[in-house]
Write a protein that holds these residues in place. Sequence first.
Motif, short mmCIF file in Angstrom:
data_model
loop_
_atom_site.label_atom_id
_atom_site.label_comp_id
_atom_site.label_asym_id
_atom_site.label_seq_id
_atom_site.Cartn_x
_atom_site.Cartn_y
_atom_site.Cartn_z
N VAL A 1 0.86 -1.19 0.00
CA VAL A 1 0.00 0.00 0.00
C VAL A 1 0.89 1.23 0.00
O VAL A 1 1.89 1.28 0.72
N GLN A 2 0.53 2.21 -0.80
CA GLN A 2 1.24 3.47 -0.83
C GLN A 2 0.31 4.55 -0.27
O GLN A 2 -0.87 4.60 -0.60
N LEU A 3 0.89 5.42 0.57
CA LEU A 3 0.11 6.47 1.23
C LEU A 3 0.73 7.83 0.93
O LEU A 3 1.95 7.99 1.04
N VAL A 4 -0.11 8.79 0.58
CA VAL A 4 0.36 10.14 0.30
C VAL A 4 -0.51 11.13 1.07
O VAL A 4 -1.73 11.19 0.85
N GLU A 5 0.12 11.90 1.96
CA GLU A 5 -0.61 12.90 2.73
C GLU A 5 -0.58 14.25 2.02
O GLU A 5 0.34 14.54 1.26
N GLY B 1 -4.56 5.13 10.30
CA GLY B 1 -4.39 6.01 11.44
C GLY B 1 -3.58 7.24 11.11
O GLY B 1 -2.96 7.33 10.04
N TRP B 2 -3.64 8.20 12.02
CA TRP B 2 -2.82 9.40 11.95
C TRP B 2 -1.94 9.46 13.20
O TRP B 2 -2.44 9.24 14.33
N TYR C 1 1.66 12.11 10.12
CA TYR C 1 1.87 10.95 9.27
C TYR C 1 0.60 10.11 9.20
O TYR C 1 -0.06 9.87 10.22
N CYS C 2 0.32 9.62 8.02
CA CYS C 2 -0.74 8.65 7.80
C CYS C 2 -0.13 7.25 7.84
O CYS C 2 0.99 7.05 7.37
N ALA C 3 -0.87 6.30 8.40
CA ALA C 3 -0.38 4.93 8.49
C ALA C 3 -1.52 3.96 8.22
O ALA C 3 -2.68 4.30 8.42
N ALA C 4 -1.16 2.74 7.81
CA ALA C 4 -2.18 1.75 7.49
C ALA C 4 -1.65 0.35 7.75
O ALA C 4 -0.44 0.11 7.71
N ASP C 5 -2.59 -0.56 8.01
CA ASP C 5 -2.20 -1.96 8.18
C ASP C 5 -3.38 -2.87 7.91
O ASP C 5 -4.54 -2.43 7.94
N TYR C 6 -3.07 -4.14 7.67
CA TYR C 6 -4.09 -5.13 7.38
C TYR C 6 -4.61 -5.83 8.63
O TYR C 6 -5.62 -6.51 8.59
N SER C 7 -3.90 -5.66 9.75
CA SER C 7 -4.16 -6.50 10.92
C SER C 7 -5.02 -5.80 11.97
O SER C 7 -4.93 -4.59 12.16
N ARG C 8 -5.79 -6.61 12.66
CA ARG C 8 -6.51 -6.13 13.85
C ARG C 8 -5.50 -6.11 14.98
O ARG C 8 -4.95 -7.15 15.34
N MET C 9 -5.22 -4.92 15.53
CA MET C 9 -4.17 -4.82 16.55
C MET C 9 -4.41 -3.58 17.39
O MET C 9 -5.45 -2.94 17.27
N GLY D 1 3.01 7.07 5.22
CA GLY D 1 3.23 8.13 4.26
C GLY D 1 4.47 8.92 4.61
O GLY D 1 5.15 8.64 5.61
N GLN D 2 4.75 9.95 3.81
CA GLN D 2 5.98 10.72 3.99
C GLN D 2 5.82 11.83 5.01
O GLN D 2 6.82 12.41 5.45
N GLY D 3 4.60 12.14 5.38
CA GLY D 3 4.34 13.16 6.38
C GLY D 3 4.03 14.52 5.76
O GLY D 3 4.47 14.84 4.67
#
Length: 124
Positions: free
Chosen positions: A2-6, A35-36, A95-103, A115-117
């Motif tokens: 996954v690629q994230l761009v803020e 998440g942020w 920063y933006c963040a992402a994941d596939y897992s329940r955690m 993302g790069q922030g």
Amino acid sequence: QVQLVESGGGLVQAGGSLRLSCSASGRTSSLYVMGWFRQAPGQVREFVAAITWTTGITYYADSVRGRFTISRDSAKNTVYLQMNDLKPGDTAVYYCAADYSRMAFTKQENYRYWGQGTQVTVSS
């Protein structure tokens, strides 16, 4: 992958508002949470807010609850952070963040993609 761009950061006076956007691309259909986080100079990166991708359940840090709102537009693969009543203490790189897992959503080490922030500066 996954690629994230803020986007959406900038300079604002105390009491003002900004809306950050995080556009996701790649294998987004399997995402569980986005998440942020933010990091001020000389400080550790801290959790701000998170949202589950499918159900839209939201979580907030105590420091921003009632002022910030996280939302998502699944059709656009985009997550937003609406920030109102900004304070100088909100100044940070976001920063933006992402994941596939329940955690544990508040732990940065649990997020696989970042993302790069984008810089947010709040003047007094």
